[in-house]
Design an enzyme around this catalytic site. Structure first.
Site, PDB file in Angstrom:
ATOM      1  N   TYR A 156       1.255  -0.817  -0.777  1.00 45.48           N
ATOM      2  CA  TYR A 156       2.493  -0.373  -0.138  1.00 45.48           C
ATOM      3  C   TYR A 156       3.397   0.368  -1.142  1.00 45.48           C
ATOM      4  CZ  TYR A 156       6.456  -0.383   3.078  1.00 45.48           C
ATOM      5  OH  TYR A 156       7.493   0.005   3.892  1.00 45.48           O
ATOM      6  N   GLU A 163       4.512   9.146  -1.005  1.00 42.45           N
ATOM      7  CA  GLU A 163       5.335   9.815   0.003  1.00 42.45           C
ATOM      8  C   GLU A 163       6.554  10.476  -0.632  1.00 42.45           C
ATOM      9  OE1 GLU A 163       6.290   7.150   3.229  1.00 42.45           O
ATOM     10  OE2 GLU A 163       4.236   6.376   3.305  1.00 42.45           O
TER      11      GLU A 163
END
Length: 232
Positions: A156, A163
């Site tokens: 994660y 991103e």
């Protein structure tokens, strides 16, 4: 990154048709993300570069990441018992990156963050969707359960980093080309600057990352910590 299709309350669940649909959906998604991972690994083993990576995987990402929008629908109509807002936030961040950054900027699509995203997303989704499918058949091996509720600890943060890097590397191009930007005067009498929108959007990761991460830690504690409460 997208959260899980949880079990319905004991004594309830999707209909036979709903179950067949979810089995098909999860199976197809598992295969799609496995294909993306293998394709990506082979691409770089064959000395592929960042310049051509997005073109190599673009349609696979568009199809299977776009299909994740159905998870929001599943939650909204009660086909699964996952919390609607949590699912929406997790799915939105990825879909926005694909359609709002990678497809419109060369900088974002050639960022070193893209391989990080693809690595984190694909491993996560292979585990997640296979877990969902086997969950529907009450046939989840303990190893898969452990992976489902443990790999996010690394993947994660890795995906979030990727991103943010993709968005960061798109900023100069967005500003230079004035992408999705509206200045006065115009017939609608409004101003919108996509460059500053992206900056604010990136800053929103600061409060939302701890919220979503703590949610997953809570789910991990319930499942691996012996808590028999239902996963929401």
């Amino acid at each position: 990154m997208s959260e899980k299709h949880a079990k319905k309350h004991k004594g309830s669940g999707p209909s036979a048709i709903g179950k067949l649909y979810l089995l098909s959906y999860n199976g197809i998604q598992t295969l799609g993300w496995a294909y993306l991972l293998c394709n990506s690994v082979l691409y770089f083993l064959n000395r592929g570069t960042l310049q051509g990576f997005w073109n190599e995987i673009k349609w696979t990402v568009i199809i299977f990441q776009g299909a994740a929008v159905l998870e929001v629908v599943h939650s909204m109509i009660g086909l699964v018992s996952s919390g609607f807002m949590v699912v929406l936030m997790q799915v939105y961040s990825r879909v926005f990156l694909v359609f709002g950054v990678l497809l419109i900027t060369h900088g974002g699509a050639t960022s070193p963050g893209l391989p990080l995203c693809v690595l984190a997303w694909s491993i996560t989704e292979i585990i997640r969707y296979s877990y969902y499918g086997l969950n529907l058949m009450n046939a989840i091996p303990e190893t898969l359960t452990f992976l489902r509720y443990s790999t996010f600890l690394i993947l994660y943060p890795l995906g979030i980093t990727g991103e943010l890097l993709c968005m960061y590397h798109s900023l100069d191009e967005v500003k230079e080309k004035k992408l999705f930007t509206s200045t006065m005067p115009n017939q609608w009498n409004y101003i919108f600057d996509y460059y500053y929108f992206l900056i604010v959007y990136m800053l929103l990761y600061i409060p939302f990352f701890p919220y979503l991460f703590s949610h997953m830690l809570s789910q991990r504690k319930k499942v691996l910590g012996g808590d028999k409460q239902k996963i929401k």
